[in-house]
Design an enzyme around this catalytic site. Structure first.
Site, PDB file in Angstrom:
ATOM      1  CG  MET A   1       3.844  -5.506  -2.911  1.00 19.79           C
ATOM      2  SD  MET A   1       4.143  -5.599  -4.534  1.00 19.79           S
ATOM      3  CE  MET A   1       2.435  -5.030  -5.136  1.00 19.79           C
TER       4      MET A   1
ATOM      5  NE  ARG B   1       5.797  -3.812  12.474  1.00 23.24           N
ATOM      6  CZ  ARG B   1       5.436  -5.185  12.759  1.00 23.24           C
ATOM      7  NH1 ARG B   1       4.670  -5.479  13.423  1.00 23.24           N
ATOM      8  NH2 ARG B   1       6.016  -6.025  11.933  1.00 23.24           N
TER       9      ARG B   1
ATOM     10  CB  SER C   1      -1.902  -7.789 -10.135  1.00 25.97           C
ATOM     11  OG  SER C   1      -1.124  -8.730 -10.699  1.00 25.97           O
ATOM     12  N   GLY C   2       1.305  -7.271 -10.290  1.00 28.82           N
ATOM     13  CA  GLY C   2       2.153  -6.882 -11.107  1.00 28.82           C
ATOM     14  C   GLY C   2       3.638  -6.967 -10.271  1.00 28.82           C
TER      15      GLY C   2
ATOM     16  CE  LYS D   1      -3.378  -9.473  -7.231  1.00 29.04           C
ATOM     17  NZ  LYS D   1      -2.285  -9.562  -6.069  1.00 29.04           N
TER      18      LYS D   1
ATOM     19  CG  HIS E   1      -5.046 -11.076 -11.258  1.00 31.15           C
ATOM     20  ND1 HIS E   1      -3.916 -11.486 -10.464  1.00 31.15           N
ATOM     21  CD2 HIS E   1      -4.520 -10.670 -12.138  1.00 31.15           C
ATOM     22  CE1 HIS E   1      -2.819 -11.389 -11.449  1.00 31.15           C
ATOM     23  NE2 HIS E   1      -3.261 -10.751 -12.237  1.00 31.15           N
ATOM     24  CG  ASN E   2      -3.405 -13.490  -6.987  1.00 29.54           C
ATOM     25  OD1 ASN E   2      -3.340 -12.395  -7.612  1.00 29.54           O
ATOM     26  ND2 ASN E   2      -2.878 -13.364  -5.855  1.00 29.54           N
TER      27      ASN E   2
ATOM     28  CD  GLU F   1      -0.084 -14.963 -10.335  1.00 31.22           C
ATOM     29  OE1 GLU F   1      -0.869 -13.599 -10.257  1.00 31.22           O
ATOM     30  OE2 GLU F   1       0.603 -15.288  -9.500  1.00 31.22           O
TER      31      GLU F   1
ATOM     32  NE  ARG G   1     -28.138 -35.958  -3.245  1.00 27.52           N
ATOM     33  CZ  ARG G   1     -29.309 -35.294  -3.175  1.00 27.52           C
ATOM     34  NH1 ARG G   1     -30.082 -35.406  -4.282  1.00 27.52           N
ATOM     35  NH2 ARG G   1     -29.417 -34.363  -2.137  1.00 27.52           N
TER      36      ARG G   1
HETATM   37  P1  NDP Z   1       6.710  -7.113   2.672  1.00 30.19           P
HETATM   38  O1  NDP Z   1       7.037  -8.091   3.847  1.00 30.19           O
HETATM   39  O2  NDP Z   1       7.890  -6.606   1.918  1.00 30.19           O
HETATM   40  O3  NDP Z   1       6.347  -5.791   3.672  1.00 30.19           O
HETATM   41  C1  NDP Z   1       5.238  -5.697   4.781  1.00 30.19           C
HETATM   42  C2  NDP Z   1       5.065  -4.622   5.314  1.00 30.19           C
HETATM   43  O4  NDP Z   1       4.050  -4.710   6.260  1.00 30.19           O
HETATM   44  C3  NDP Z   1       6.087  -3.999   6.022  1.00 30.19           C
HETATM   45  O5  NDP Z   1       6.372  -2.515   5.895  1.00 30.19           O
HETATM   46  C4  NDP Z   1       5.895  -4.286   7.406  1.00 30.19           C
HETATM   47  O6  NDP Z   1       6.530  -3.594   8.391  1.00 30.19           O
HETATM   48  C5  NDP Z   1       4.261  -4.291   7.598  1.00 30.19           C
HETATM   49  N1  NDP Z   1       3.888  -4.829   8.601  1.00 30.19           N
HETATM   50  C6  NDP Z   1       3.906  -6.038   8.834  1.00 30.19           C
HETATM   51  N2  NDP Z   1       3.261  -6.604   9.886  1.00 30.19           N
HETATM   52  C7  NDP Z   1       2.541  -5.257  10.318  1.00 30.19           C
HETATM   53  C8  NDP Z   1       2.163  -5.004  11.645  1.00 30.19           C
HETATM   54  N3  NDP Z   1       1.587  -5.652  12.512  1.00 30.19           N
HETATM   55  N4  NDP Z   1       1.687  -3.537  11.812  1.00 30.19           N
HETATM   56  C9  NDP Z   1       2.263  -2.821  10.884  1.00 30.19           C
HETATM   57  N5  NDP Z   1       3.023  -3.080   9.755  1.00 30.19           N
HETATM   58  C10 NDP Z   1       3.111  -4.143   9.675  1.00 30.19           C
HETATM   59  O7  NDP Z   1       5.573  -7.544   1.839  1.00 30.19           O
HETATM   60  P2  NDP Z   1       4.897  -6.801   0.655  1.00 30.19           P
HETATM   61  O8  NDP Z   1       5.262  -5.447   0.354  1.00 30.19           O
HETATM   62  O9  NDP Z   1       5.432  -7.895  -0.592  1.00 30.19           O
HETATM   63  O10 NDP Z   1       3.306  -7.334   0.629  1.00 30.19           O
HETATM   64  C11 NDP Z   1       2.474  -6.237   1.253  1.00 30.19           C
HETATM   65  C12 NDP Z   1       1.190  -6.584   0.845  1.00 30.19           C
HETATM   66  O11 NDP Z   1       0.963  -6.558  -0.643  1.00 30.19           O
HETATM   67  C13 NDP Z   1       0.720  -8.070   1.403  1.00 30.19           C
HETATM   68  O12 NDP Z   1      -0.707  -8.296   1.514  1.00 30.19           O
HETATM   69  C14 NDP Z   1       0.905  -8.816  -0.019  1.00 30.19           C
HETATM   70  O13 NDP Z   1      -0.043 -10.101  -0.115  1.00 30.19           O
HETATM   71  C15 NDP Z   1       0.751  -7.809  -1.115  1.00 30.19           C
HETATM   72  N6  NDP Z   1       1.059  -8.054  -2.483  1.00 30.19           N
HETATM   73  C16 NDP Z   1       2.406  -8.707  -2.429  1.00 30.19           C
HETATM   74  C17 NDP Z   1       2.913  -8.721  -3.863  1.00 30.19           C
HETATM   75  C18 NDP Z   1       4.294  -9.237  -3.966  1.00 30.19           C
HETATM   76  O14 NDP Z   1       4.798  -9.302  -5.284  1.00 30.19           O
HETATM   77  N7  NDP Z   1       5.251  -9.008  -3.044  1.00 30.19           N
HETATM   78  C19 NDP Z   1       1.993  -8.450  -5.133  1.00 30.19           C
HETATM   79  C20 NDP Z   1       0.547  -7.973  -4.807  1.00 30.19           C
HETATM   80  C21 NDP Z   1       0.310  -7.758  -3.531  1.00 30.19           C
HETATM   81  P3  NDP Z   1       7.814  -3.901   9.119  1.00 30.19           P
HETATM   82  O15 NDP Z   1       8.740  -3.921   8.329  1.00 30.19           O
HETATM   83  O16 NDP Z   1       7.764  -3.071  10.224  1.00 30.19           O
HETATM   84  O17 NDP Z   1       7.463  -5.331   9.834  1.00 30.19           O
END
Ligand code: NDP
Length: 479
Positions: A17, A37, A131-132, A185, A188-189, A192, A452
């Site tokens: 995302m 990270r 969302s999306g 949100k 929304h889910n 969904e 009751r």
């Molecule tokens: P990814 O697993 O693709 O990415 C997660 C990110 O979080 C990575 O950059 C990761 O870095 C970082 N991260 C995880 N743990 C830590 C930590 N302890 N400290 C710092 N960075 C950390 O997940 P998504 O992009 O899919 O999801 C991100 C958020 O968006 C979530 O909350 C998810 O629920 C939400 N979301 C996702 C959707 C989807 O369709 N995927 C839709 C809408 C919302 P590293 O690589 O270093 O671990």
């Protein structure tokens, strides 16, 4: 970068995302800094998409220095402890007026806690739903920010630049105070989950109950997608049902997919939140329960072998009945979801505008549908004497009330025929039971009150003296 060499905004967490959101911001002409990270991944992303000109920082300290002030940082890290960990690291680096946005799917009570934390700090906090999916993040999501109002005004131009656009406008709005963005949100889910369950049930009735070939099922969804049910989920269902199995020439992929649904928790959170706010949402609860039962594949296999219930052909149901059952159940489900939003907004002082929330769901998000424009219009009606604008319940809006009345016979036929033939329709039947209970001025709860009082002296009210609680020494047959 601008003339000072600084970026306008940063994205922290460049995963599925975050990476796409960063590219979306950049594609709208914003100067974007990024940090992840695992720094190699961040550099790999920037190298793979040179057109975005992402400036990658190797530490949060370096990232903060790349930003013009007041800074705007959008966190797209996993919900839960990762958000707190990043906030802990950012806290000493941020200054007066800087804005941190949590764009992940955080639980709203976590957001409440973070909002409270930010109140004693110089930086400002926004909990924001997005969302999306990954495609939406890149091309235009529906965006649900809440929290600090000053921060929203500063975030508004970049968020409006990247959000989806629908005929109803740009799909971002300020959802309300505190944790409103993440609450919206979450609902929304939950909605969904309900939509997906209802579509799956109707598909199973067509296929298993009525014996339609997959092509006919797909064609029917494609046809429905040109009418009142037009929506992203109906559209993709038609596509999915036509997809060939790459490993099995001549077969369809849908037949090769195990019937075990996953879930990440937002549906469950919606059900818990609804119970805590005293709002019944049986369609969404049925959808969550159905996913839980689907996950118990081995148990279901053993139970079918042990109990062998008769399962027959669905009789007396037309394709129009199926469409009516789906549409009426959808009205029930959205009525429940919006009732939850309204109750939460009042109890939690969000100040949410339901018409605006319906509007930003008309594009970009997974539940986008033409239906949502009708919901927007219903909630945008003249103010009620007390309470928020629009109908007390969506289904009571004249338009929707007439719609449900028209579809009720077909809805009943589908649920009755499915039950008679042994085909489970938990979403359709929970929706109908909710409707029948809602529209019964005198229900069955008198007996519950009597029970009751009988076993627990909990008291009851008489119909001729509501508000007066009385206890009866009930005659006991066993004494
Ligand atoms: P990814 O697993 O693709 O990415 C997660 C990110 O979080 C990575 O950059 C990761 O870095 C970082 N991260 C995880 N743990 C830590 C930590 N302890 N400290 C710092 N960075 C950390 O997940 P998504 O992009 O899919 O999801 C991100 C958020 O968006 C979530 O909350 C998810 O629920 C939400 N979301 C996702 C959707 C989807 O369709 N995927 C839709 C809408 C919302 P590293 O690589 O270093 O671990």
């Amino acid at each position: 970068m601008n003339e000072t060499g600084l970026c306008e905004l940063a994205v922290v967490g460049l995963g599925v995302m975050g990476g796409n959101l960063a590219r979306n911001f950049a594609s709208r002409g914003l100067r974007v800094a990024g940090y992840q990270r695992t720094v190699e991944h961040a550099h790999a992303l920037a190298a793979a998409h040179p057109e975005a000109r992402l400036r990658i920082a190797d530490s949060l300290e370096a990232l903060v220095k790349m930003l013009e002030r007041p800074r705007r940082l959008v966190l797209m890290v996993n919900a839960g402890p990762a958000v707190d960990s990043v906030l802990d690291q950012l806290d000493p680096l941020l200054e007066d007026g800087d804005i941190v946005v949590d764009g992940g799917n955080s639980l709203y009570t976590d957001t409440d806690r973070r909002v409270a934390r930010a109140e004693s700090r110089p930086w400002r906090f926004v909990g924001m739903g997005v969302s999306g999916g990954s495609e939406g993040a890149l091309l235009g999501p529906s965006i649900m920010p809440g929290g600090d109002r000053y921060a929203w005004e500063r975030l508004r131009p970049p968020l409006e630049a990247i959000a989806a656009r629908s005929p109803s406008g740009v799909c971002v709005t300020y959802c309300g105070r505190g944790s409103a963005g993440h609450f919206v949100k979450m609902v929304h889910n939950g909605i969904e989950y309900g939509d997906m369950q209802l579509i799956a049930e109707v598909t199973a009735l067509m296929r298993e109950g009525m014996g339609w070939p997959w092509g006919q099922v797909a064609d029917t969804f494609a046809e429905w997608n040109r009418g009142e049910l037009e929506s992203y989920l109906i559209e993709i269902t038609a596509d999915i049902l036509r997809a060939p199995d790459p490993q099995n020439p001549g077969a369809l992929l849908v037949d090769a997919i195990l019937d075990r649904a996953g879930q990440k928790g937002t549906g469950k959170w919606t059900v818990v939140a609804a119970a805590e706010h005293g709002v019944p949402i049986p369609t969404i609860a049925a959808a969550v329960d159905a996913r839980l039962l689907s996950a118990a594949k081995e148990l279901r296999t053993r139970a079918e072998a042990a109990l062998r219930p008769a399962r027959g052909v669905i009789q007396g149901v037309s394709p129009d009945d199926l469409r009516d059952a789906l549409y009426a159940s959808k009205i029930a489900s959205y009525t429940q979801g919006f009732a939850l939003l309204q109750a939460a907004s009042e109890a939690r002082d969000y100040g949410a505008n339901l018409a605006e929330i319906a509007r930003i769901w008309t594009g970009g998000c997974i539940i986008r549908a033409v239906f949502l424009e009708r919901i927007r219009a219903a909630f945008a009606q003249a103010p009620r004497p007390s309470g928020p604008d629009g109908p007390e319940l969506l289904v009571l809006a004249p338009d929707f009330a007439a719609d449900v009345a028209r579809r009720l016979p077909g809805w009943r036929r589908v649920v009755a025929a499915a039950a008679a033939a042994g085909h489970p329709v938990p979403g359709l039947s929970a929706s109908l039971a909710w409707f029948d209970t809602l529209t019964q001025a005198r229900g069955s709860a008198s007996l519950i009150q009597a029970q009751r009082d009988y076993f627990g002296s909990h008291t009851y009210e008489r119909v001729d003296a509501p508000g007066v609680f009385v206890h009866t020494e009930w005659p006991k047959s066993s004494q």
